[in-house]
Write a protein that holds these residues in place. Sequence first.
Motif, mmCIF file in Angstrom:
data_model
loop_
_atom_site.group_PDB
_atom_site.id
_atom_site.type_symbol
_atom_site.label_atom_id
_atom_site.label_comp_id
_atom_site.label_asym_id
_atom_site.label_seq_id
_atom_site.Cartn_x
_atom_site.Cartn_y
_atom_site.Cartn_z
ATOM 1 N N THR A 1 39.189 88.855 61.565
ATOM 2 C CA THR A 1 40.240 89.911 60.653
ATOM 3 C C THR A 1 39.540 91.252 61.079
ATOM 4 O O THR A 1 40.273 92.148 60.966
ATOM 5 C CB THR A 1 39.912 89.484 59.342
ATOM 6 N N ILE A 2 38.082 91.228 61.134
ATOM 7 C CA ILE A 2 37.578 92.583 61.553
ATOM 8 C C ILE A 2 37.935 93.029 62.777
ATOM 9 O O ILE A 2 38.516 94.386 62.771
ATOM 10 C CB ILE A 2 36.012 92.466 61.317
ATOM 11 N N ILE A 3 38.067 92.295 63.647
ATOM 12 C CA ILE A 3 38.610 92.819 65.036
ATOM 13 C C ILE A 3 40.024 93.274 64.863
ATOM 14 O O ILE A 3 40.518 94.298 65.661
ATOM 15 C CB ILE A 3 38.371 91.695 66.108
ATOM 16 N N LEU A 4 40.790 92.561 64.126
ATOM 17 C CA LEU A 4 42.257 92.605 64.122
ATOM 18 C C LEU A 4 42.328 94.220 63.441
ATOM 19 O O LEU A 4 43.087 95.175 63.750
ATOM 20 C CB LEU A 4 42.779 91.796 63.007
ATOM 21 N N PHE A 5 41.601 94.643 62.400
ATOM 22 C CA PHE A 5 41.783 95.913 61.837
ATOM 23 C C PHE A 5 41.110 96.791 62.725
ATOM 24 O O PHE A 5 41.605 98.065 62.731
ATOM 25 C CB PHE A 5 40.747 95.761 60.619
ATOM 26 N N VAL A 6 40.407 96.666 63.587
ATOM 27 C CA VAL A 6 39.780 97.603 64.490
ATOM 28 C C VAL A 6 40.892 98.014 65.554
ATOM 29 O O VAL A 6 41.190 99.134 65.748
ATOM 30 C CB VAL A 6 38.618 96.977 65.213
ATOM 31 N N LEU A 7 41.622 96.941 65.851
ATOM 32 C CA LEU A 7 42.842 97.093 66.573
ATOM 33 C C LEU A 7 44.098 97.919 65.972
ATOM 34 O O LEU A 7 44.559 98.904 66.427
ATOM 35 C CB LEU A 7 43.456 95.829 67.132
ATOM 36 N N VAL A 8 44.135 97.626 64.724
ATOM 37 C CA VAL A 8 45.184 98.373 63.812
ATOM 38 C C VAL A 8 44.800 99.738 63.828
ATOM 39 O O VAL A 8 45.573 100.739 63.784
ATOM 40 C CB VAL A 8 45.486 97.695 62.388
ATOM 41 N N ASP B 1 40.647 103.406 48.085
ATOM 42 C CA ASP B 1 40.432 103.929 46.543
ATOM 43 C C ASP B 1 41.399 103.010 45.710
ATOM 44 O O ASP B 1 41.190 102.881 44.483
ATOM 45 C CB ASP B 1 40.903 105.227 46.454
ATOM 46 N N MET B 2 42.377 102.183 46.137
ATOM 47 C CA MET B 2 43.219 101.520 45.518
ATOM 48 C C MET B 2 42.638 99.998 44.931
ATOM 49 O O MET B 2 43.186 99.301 44.183
ATOM 50 C CB MET B 2 44.693 101.166 46.246
ATOM 51 N N PHE C 1 40.874 93.807 50.631
ATOM 52 C CA PHE C 1 40.579 95.033 51.206
ATOM 53 C C PHE C 1 39.286 95.680 50.819
ATOM 54 O O PHE C 1 39.338 96.615 50.207
ATOM 55 C CB PHE C 1 41.800 96.082 51.545
ATOM 56 N N GLY C 2 38.237 95.078 51.469
ATOM 57 C CA GLY C 2 36.998 95.727 50.986
ATOM 58 C C GLY C 2 36.382 96.666 52.057
ATOM 59 O O GLY C 2 36.988 97.200 52.856
ATOM 60 N N LEU C 3 35.104 97.033 51.867
ATOM 61 C CA LEU C 3 34.356 97.885 52.867
ATOM 62 C C LEU C 3 34.467 97.441 54.129
ATOM 63 O O LEU C 3 34.515 98.108 55.156
ATOM 64 C CB LEU C 3 32.796 97.764 52.241
ATOM 65 N N GLU C 4 34.310 96.067 54.433
ATOM 66 C CA GLU C 4 34.297 95.519 55.806
ATOM 67 C C GLU C 4 35.553 95.884 56.325
ATOM 68 O O GLU C 4 35.665 96.434 57.600
ATOM 69 C CB GLU C 4 34.044 94.074 55.816
ATOM 70 N N GLN C 5 36.697 95.802 55.926
ATOM 71 C CA GLN C 5 38.049 95.793 56.509
ATOM 72 C C GLN C 5 38.372 97.501 56.608
ATOM 73 O O GLN C 5 38.832 97.898 57.515
ATOM 74 C CB GLN C 5 39.046 95.172 55.548
ATOM 75 N N ALA C 6 37.899 98.242 55.603
ATOM 76 C CA ALA C 6 38.139 99.697 55.740
ATOM 77 C C ALA C 6 37.160 100.178 56.837
ATOM 78 O O ALA C 6 37.628 101.281 57.500
ATOM 79 C CB ALA C 6 37.745 100.224 54.491
#
Length: 574
Positions: free
Chosen positions: A181-188, A211-212, A217-222
Amino acid sequence: MDNFLNLLSLLGSLGLFLFGMKTMSEGLEKFAGDRLRSILAAMTKNRFMGVLTGIVVTALIQSSSATTVMVVSFVNAGLMNLAQAIGIIMGANVGTTVTAWIISAIGFKVNIAALALPLLAFGIPLIFSNKNKRKSVGEFIFGFAFLFMGLSFLQKAATDLDIGSMVAMMLAGLADGGFFTIILFVLVGAIVTMVVQASAATMAITLMLFDMHITGFGLEQAAALAMGQNIGTTITAVMASMTAGTQARRAALAHMFFNVFGVVVVLLLFYPFCNAVSWFVEDVMQAGSNDLFKLSMFHTAFNIFNTLLLIGFVHQIENFVCRALPLKEEQEEKGLKYISGGLFSTAELSILQARNEIVYFAERCQKSFNYVITMHPSNEHLKDETFSGRALKDDDFQRIYDKVEKYEGITDNMEYEIAHYLQRVSEGHLSVDAKHQVQRMLREVDDLESIGDCCFSLARTLARKRESCKEDFTPLQLKNINSMENLVSKALALMTDTLQQPEGEGHDISRSYAIEQEINALRTQLRNDNLQSIASGEYDYKLGAFYIDFINGLEKLGDYILNVVQSKARQTRL
């Protein structure tokens, strides 16, 4: 229907945010003008000062993309070497994190849109001021207000669309994805930033979502999105350098390598890195569980860590990109060297690129004239007692003639390309001084093209004489021609030196005037002597006609050279 209108509001808010950032950046660049460029040039003598310069400049103009494109432009224009550029790019990555801190501090806690309207009231008188500096400050204020108005509207539009629920639903299926998931968010994050062309805008959206307090969607994903933005932002410099020179492409590649390398390293330490950031915000900064501060700190820590990691390897990075993009030998058929259609940043900065191209134009004119000189015997031939006539064989003469003809075509093309480029520059928001400078440069380009035409005209005169006149120039005629050519060569050298001097400095062109007077006096004397020689039967009229045509051509060439020098000198007095 309501959702469609909310979607349009979301896109419009993003557009207002981007427009505000662009306006603010350009306003500050125009206000700083030459000082900003001189700071970049002067403060990059070592890698540490380069990093500091990149941090300060990017923090001021609030755009790492603008700083990077500016640096790539400097490299392409030959005003900065690759090692200096790499240092500034490292600093730009740190400087761009200021935007996140500003948004974290005030962006979602106060109604900044309400404060923006009174701010515009201060900017209006400045926008309509007759003084360029005040107008630039007004543009900066307007851009700042628009940026936060767009941010406020963006938040409202996202709430109306219930973006939080949508993101939560998308994340529900990825909850157990772990590191994938982390890698996916990097790509996004990289893809979105490539599309938006502004990492600050993507970071603002990330902060808004964070902020929502969306489930999943925590610190790692952001943080992963923030790292992806560092990769996506490199596309701006890459696109800017695609049609530029090899050095500019190397600078863009160094930017991409630096950011991608940093992402890969931090991904290997990702969870400990995030934990360290949380500890620093909670225990050291005493900010409690302020999520926005944590994300901003991660963004800053990531870029500082990457800079500290690689600052000692600037030369190794330089060697790597040089091997990846070997420098190809410049082809003479290529018209332009410094400016290109793809590399077109701010209008004020583009003038620097055009100036360097004009200097290159002058050097080509000088080279063309040097070819003309070799088309007939020189003083060295006259000193040789065995010399009996023509110094060149027909094949050699034709080869040199073809080179002069080719250079005439090159100068025609360069005139059009540079003039077209300057026309595009003049369509931007220029100060009054810059507009006058563009007009003078257009005159320089026109006169330089005329110099190329004169060189080819001189070559044609020699070619016609060689074909239709059996007699060679007499030793005295050749001596006079060589004297005239020496004066023109000095004038060309002075012209090129004058064009290379920085703007704003007073140029003493008295030497150019003195040489022009010598050329005119010698031309007048040789014309009178020529008539006397023809009358006394020293040589026939046909040879005399070719001789004086060549002398007149040299004098005309001197006039165009002086025109260029005068145009440059006038610029410094504007």
